[in-house]
Design a protein around this motif. Structure first.
Motif, mmCIF file in Angstrom:
data_model
loop_
_atom_site.group_PDB
_atom_site.id
_atom_site.type_symbol
_atom_site.label_atom_id
_atom_site.label_comp_id
_atom_site.label_asym_id
_atom_site.label_seq_id
_atom_site.Cartn_x
_atom_site.Cartn_y
_atom_site.Cartn_z
ATOM 1 N N HIS A 351 0.841 -1.195 0.000
ATOM 2 C CA HIS A 351 0.000 0.000 0.000
ATOM 3 C C HIS A 351 0.880 1.251 0.000
ATOM 4 O O HIS A 351 1.884 1.315 0.709
ATOM 5 N N GLU A 352 0.428 2.253 -0.737
ATOM 6 C CA GLU A 352 1.193 3.495 -0.787
ATOM 7 C C GLU A 352 0.921 4.351 0.435
ATOM 8 O O GLU A 352 -0.230 4.479 0.879
ATOM 9 N N PHE A 358 6.010 3.115 0.529
ATOM 10 C CA PHE A 358 5.022 2.050 0.660
ATOM 11 C C PHE A 358 5.170 1.327 1.989
ATOM 12 O O PHE A 358 6.261 1.295 2.575
ATOM 13 N N ALA A 404 9.750 2.615 -3.404
ATOM 14 C CA ALA A 404 9.073 1.862 -4.459
ATOM 15 C C ALA A 404 9.981 0.812 -5.090
ATOM 16 O O ALA A 404 9.546 -0.313 -5.373
ATOM 17 N N VAL A 407 10.175 -2.568 -2.992
ATOM 18 C CA VAL A 407 8.986 -3.304 -2.553
ATOM 19 C C VAL A 407 9.132 -4.800 -2.831
ATOM 20 O O VAL A 407 8.845 -5.645 -1.974
#
Length: 577
Positions: A351-352, A358, A404, A407
């Protein structure tokens, strides 16, 4: 909308009792005085539970297990997060027939409280090292932001405390008739859609009141939850006091006040008081509710000592009036209910955050982790520049602040250590209590049984990839630490008869429970069907059968298909077998 209380009921005299109640005193300090009415109250009156720490450090840790006084071992140790664990090899059929000293081992469960679920990598690493050095590598993430260790010896407790407190953790009031760990939104301060950040209030309550002798003798355990996230991710309906974030049409962001929730053998969902609490008033309102419980809570019978029983007798209107008149000294503004949740509150997946980075939420098997895995997760987080993690009320773990480009590294690294960010529906939604492996109250196995069930259901129901997670909660006894009455499928441990008429470990089945969620506006307790029980070995087969029946029978509404809980409450008993 008015910003003052509409409540006009006159507070009953301190000596008054509802007409339906027994004339016997209930042990309410404000009504009956402080004379102890049972052995547990006498133990607390004789010596505050917080005082046992000095004896642990100066006497028991030096002289060993045999030196521990009985009222400390079976009473006050709880105030510092310590319970004796179950002796191996005692089957569940003997749980109710043996005395505590016959069931208990010379080792302890130690509960580390993590208020708000917030951990640094340094703190997680410290817990991981304590686990590997002093607890045979054990570690369980509970559904209340705690980490539980097992096989702890009394001789090692002072050193464990020293290490925990050096990094800002503690076991203070992790058990006992006290304010337990404070549940907080796992995405507090980072979620892009957050209404209000409860972190300041959580920290202020913990700083000012946890370990306060004035609040360390409550009638029973006392559970708190705060969230400012629209997913309502802290199971607020089953806490003694809870604050749920919303935007007041006149006063702006703040909290809706709930009281009186709790499960165990007499489940009751909490109630709104219709009162709005601004952020700066949360600690003082929390204190007022806590003091009300301390002074008016029932103490004569321990099975009626939770706040939910007082609320049931008084009602929300009187509760609010007494809270305002006697403990706050002012009227709280009226407030609307929070809107229904918008998405899942378990925060599993990627989830951002509001800062563009994230968070990654991952599911272990039913909260079971280990010292080595905790160490590895701390290393993994730091390798991508993160120093923050969170625990959830669903036995999950989140790594925050992930860039990002990293992740995928975090998702793969968590998977390598037994935590899955892309779990199957049943891996995601199954929780389990400690069970007979360590708990003296348990009748059946839970953790290992749940792992087997999850693995089997992934095979049995793998063709239903689009299936919305169906919550499966497995509990080793009737006390509902795993919240069986609020699960789609809740299993309560007991002895049952198998097909050959033999008594074997099994579960009574509860169906269709649930708390507020994106798929359910109103919380509700599950239903039971007379005679519907399954053996431990038959759980996966039963769940497959009832889920396939649900998929075949569910109705398609205009906006979404019928949920499992909705179907379970309308289905006839034959369909649920």
């Amino acid at each position: 909308m008015s910003t003052s209380s509409p409540t006009s009921a006159v507070r009953a005299p301190r000596t008054a009792r509802p007409a339906h109640q027994s004339s016997k005193p209930n042990g309410q300090w404000a009504v009956d005085g402080r004379e102890p009415l049972n052995s547990n109250e006498a133990m607390k009156a004789q010596d505050n539970g917080l005082n046992v720490r000095e004896r642990i450090e100066q006497v028991y840790a030096r002289q060993g297990f045999d030196s521990i006084a009985d009222d400390d071992l079976h009473g006050r140790f709880r105030w510092w997060g310590l319970y004796t664990q179950r002796k191996p090899g005692i089957d569940g059929g003997r749980t109710a027939t043996l005395e505590p000293q016959e069931l208990e081992d010379r080792y302890f469960m130690l509960r580390v409280r993590v208020d708000g679920g917030a951990l640094t990598t340094e703190q997680l690493r410290t817990v991981g090292r304590i686990s590997t050095e002093f607890a045979r590598g054990t570690a369980d993430i509970t559904d209340r932001h705690n980490i539980q260790l097992h096989w702890v010896q009394i001789e090692d407790v002072p050193e464990i405390w020293r290490r925990l407190e050096a990094v800002g953790l503690s076991t203070t009031e992790a058990c006992g008739d006290v304010p337990r760990v404070i549940l907080g939104s796992p995405v507090a301060g980072i979620a892009a859609d957050e209404i209000i950040d409860p972190t300041w209030a959580i920290n202020e309550i913990a700083r000012r009141y946890i370990g306060d002798p004035e609040l360390s003798n409550l009638p029973r355990k006392y559970k708190t939850a705060l969230t400012g996230h629209p997913s309502q991710d802290v199971v607020h309906e089953i806490n003694d006091v809870a604050f749920v974030g919303l935007v007041h049409p006149e006063l702006g962001p703040g909290f809706d006040l709930w009281v009186g929730g709790g499960l165990s053998v007499a489940p009751r969902l909490g109630e709104r008081l219709g009162a709005f609490v601004s952020e700066e008033r949360v600690p003082e309102v929390w204190l007022a509710v806590t003091r009300l419980f301390r002074d008016y809570g029932y103490r004569r019978l321990r099975n009626r000592a939770r706040l939910k029983f007082l609320l049931a007798d008084w009602g929300a209107e009187r509760f609010r009036q007494v809270l305002q008149d006697e403990f706050l000294g002012y009227a709280l503004p009226d407030g609307p209910p929070a809107p229904p949740p918008t998405r899942s509150g378990d925060h599993v997946g990627v989830h951002e955050q509001k800062d563009g980075r994230f968070y990654v939420g991952a599911a272990p098997y039913v909260g079971r982790v280990s010292g080595p895995s905790l160490l590895a997760v701390a290393d993994l987080a730091e390798s991508v520049g993160s120093t923050r993690l969170r625990l959830t009320p669903y036995q999950k773990l989140l790594v925050l602040d992930v860039p990002a480009e990293h992740v995928g590294t975090v998702v793969d690294g968590l998977r390598a250590n037994g935590l899955e960010a892309e779990p199957s529906p049943f891996r995601r939604s199954t929780i389990a209590c400690t069970g007979i492996e360590f708990c003296k109250l348990a009748i059946v196995e839970t953790k290992a049984a749940a792992v087997r069930v999850v693995d089997s259901l992934e095979e049995r129901l793998g063709d239903l990839d689009a299936l919305t997670p169906i919550a499966l909660h497995i509990n080793g006894c009737p006390n509902s630490c795993a919240r069986i009455q609020t699960a789609d499928i809740g299993l309560k441990g007991q002895l049952v008869q198998d097909e050959e008429g033999r008594q074997v470990p099994g579960y009574q089945v509860h169906l269709g429970g649930g708390l507020a969620s994106a798929n359910r506006e109103e919380p509700g307790l599950g239903r039971t069907v007379r005679g519907l029980k399954v053996t431990v070995d038959g759980v996966a087969e039963y769940v497959e059968r009832v889920v396939r029946r649900y998929v075949a029978d569910r109705a398609d509404g205009p906006d979404r298909p019928e949920t499992f809980a909705e179907w379970a409450h309308r289905a006839d008993e034959e369909a649920l077998q």
